[in-house]
Design an enzyme around this catalytic site. Structure first.
Site, PDB file in Angstrom:
ATOM      1  CG  ASN A 230      -1.885  -1.140   1.231  1.00  0.00           C
ATOM      2  OD1 ASN A 230      -2.396  -1.531   0.187  1.00  0.00           O
ATOM      3  ND2 ASN A 230      -2.139  -1.712   2.400  1.00  0.00           N
TER       4      ASN A 230
ATOM      5  CG  HIS B 167     -10.796  -1.989   7.639  1.00  0.00           C
ATOM      6  ND1 HIS B 167     -10.302  -2.300   8.882  1.00  0.00           N
ATOM      7  CD2 HIS B 167      -9.870  -2.412   6.738  1.00  0.00           C
ATOM      8  CE1 HIS B 167      -9.111  -2.878   8.745  1.00  0.00           C
ATOM      9  NE2 HIS B 167      -8.832  -2.964   7.454  1.00  0.00           N
TER      10      HIS B 167
ATOM     11  CD  GLU C 157     -12.901   0.803   3.738  1.00  0.00           C
ATOM     12  OE1 GLU C 157     -12.079   0.829   2.798  1.00  0.00           O
ATOM     13  OE2 GLU C 157     -13.196  -0.237   4.352  1.00  0.00           O
TER      14      GLU C 157
ATOM     15  CB  SER D 247      -8.899  -1.705   1.780  1.00  0.00           C
ATOM     16  OG  SER D 247      -9.874  -2.578   2.334  1.00  0.00           O
TER      17      SER D 247
ATOM     18  CG  ASP E  67     -11.034   3.673   7.184  1.00  0.00           C
ATOM     19  OD1 ASP E  67      -9.974   4.242   6.851  1.00  0.00           O
ATOM     20  OD2 ASP E  67     -11.081   2.486   7.545  1.00  0.00           O
TER      21      ASP E  67
ATOM     22  CG  HIS F 297      -6.684   1.965   1.434  1.00  0.00           C
ATOM     23  ND1 HIS F 297      -5.584   1.220   1.103  1.00  0.00           N
ATOM     24  CD2 HIS F 297      -7.266   1.320   2.484  1.00  0.00           C
ATOM     25  CE1 HIS F 297      -5.485   0.171   1.897  1.00  0.00           C
ATOM     26  NE2 HIS F 297      -6.501   0.207   2.742  1.00  0.00           N
TER      27      HIS F 297
ATOM     28  CE  LYS G 274      -3.982   1.045   4.670  1.00  0.00           C
ATOM     29  NZ  LYS G 274      -3.625   1.029   6.103  1.00  0.00           N
TER      30      LYS G 274
END
Length: 397
Positions: free
Chosen positions: A60, A146, A186, A190, A215, A218, A248
């Protein structure tokens, strides 16, 4: 039966449970194992396993900053200035000028009032959910949210209802039926690499007086204006609590919860993960602060990542390799069957390419996939070679 005999029986039961569970996972091909890598920081995207070389398409590290000499020097200097570890909880003597400086910088780039640092994104998400919600709350979340969010909500005792992935109409239906306290999503997912409709979700939460929690693990570092995440995508996105990670796109370690000063004060006073854990090392905070500077001053890293994503997708299209609609660094190749996915991943390793093979329960049944991730340091030669080998494997399967 004596107390010692009872204890022996209990221990034997636990040991049997562990053995049976391991055996069942092994028979299903789902027993996870660690891999011992031999890394050379001077050779980004390459490593060895059992003396065999591989090209890494599974990390990542989206901007390639984990091996940046600038960040390595910053981590070294941070350790020299503050020591290797923080030595205590932030509420004892583990909170330093390095932490304060990073928190302020995070607020400057996201627009939030305050920040709170954690040692990992998982602990940050779990702490936020477990501390913020109570049993009388109901939370709606994306179906693919997640595991750390799910665990935290379950620990809080709150009810969790999940809406169809990235489906704003499904989310609206949940609001009409359940009147939730918050919506959780998110920014970049992910496993699928797609981006949530954040502006529409933000508007929905504002309309119903619910919190909007994102979240951004990423997304932070690669999406939004200057790469600084979900709050910088458009002006009309209002996020009440935002998670960002440093492991990440920032290439380091740690995470932060961002929000209002009142929220952060509440978490400092009540979040057991924060109160009873040794603080993030000051050296890691220095490295993360430096990464923010690099991201701001070197937009060419994000441009190179975009070029690599486009090149990979063009090469796959030319070889009739079916992809999803993801335009981010996360490029899943969904094969469906877990055994086939593992077999293809193994064949790729035999040709020197290391990709993630993701199976249920991490992803839904029937959606096992290769999880390929690109970064700014990948070269077109390696990308082309990977696509050619993958096409041969899939066509001859």
């Amino acid at each position: 039966m004596s107390e010692s005999s009872n204890q022996e029986q209990q221990n034997e039961t636990l040991a049997t449970r562990i053995a049976n569970r391991n055996l069942a996972l092994h028979e299903q091909g789902l027993l996870r194992k660690r891999t011992n890598l031999v890394l050379d920081p001077s050779q980004s995207n390459y490593f060895e396993v059992d003396a065999l070389p591989y090209v890494n398409f599974s990390s990542n590290d989206y901007l390639g900053l984990s091996t940046s000499n600038v960040l390595i020097d910053a981590l070294h200097q941070g350790a020299k200035d503050y020591g290797v570890g923080s030595t205590a909880s932030p509420l004892v003597v583990g909170y330093t000028e390095a932490h304060i400086k990073l928190e302020k910088a995070l607020c400057d780039v996201t627009g939030h009032e305050a920040a709170l640092l954690f040692c990992s994104g998982f602990s940050a998400n779990t702490a936020l959910m477990k501390t913020l919600f109570e049993p009388n709350d109901l939370v709606v979340a994306d179906k693919f949210i997640h595991a750390s969010v799910i665990d935290g909500i379950q620990d809080s005792g709150a009810k969790l209802k999940r809406f169809s992935h990235n489906d704003i109409d499904s989310a609206k239906s949940c609001f009409e039926r359940f009147k939730p306290s918050a919506l959780v999503t998110e920014s970049v997912f992910s496993m699928d690499g797609d981006i949530a409709p954040l502006a529409e979700m933000s508007a929905l939460c504002q309309q119903h007086g619910a919190w909007f929690i994102v979240d951004d693990a990423h997304g932070f570092g690669v999406i939004g204006e200057d790469g600084f995440g979900a709050t910088r995508l458009t002006d009309d996105i209002k996020i009440d609590a935002q998670l960002v990670t440093f492991g990440k796109a920032l290439g380091g370690q740690g995470a932060a919860i961002l929000g209002s000063r009142e929220l952060v004060d509440f978490l400092v006073a009540n979040a057991r993960h924060y109160i009873y854990s040794t603080a993030l090392s000051p050296a890691s905070a220095v490295a993360a602060f430096t990464a923010l500077t690099v991201i701001e001053q070197q937009p060419e890293l994000r441009e190179k990542l975009k070029e690599n994503i486009s090149y990979f997708r063009e090469q796959c299209e030319s070889k009739n390799i079916e992809l999803t609609d993801s335009l981010t660094a996360i490029q899943p190749i969904i094969l469906g069957d877990s055994a086939k996915t593992m077999a293809v991943a193994q064949r790729l390793k035999e040709h020197g390419f290391w990709l993630g093979a993701i199976r249920p329960p991490t992803v839904p049944q029937g959606s096992a996939r290769l999880r390929l991730t690109l970064n700014a340091n990948h070269c077109q030669q390696d990308i082309s070679a990977l696509v050619n080998v993958l096409a041969d494997i899939l066509n001859n399967d």
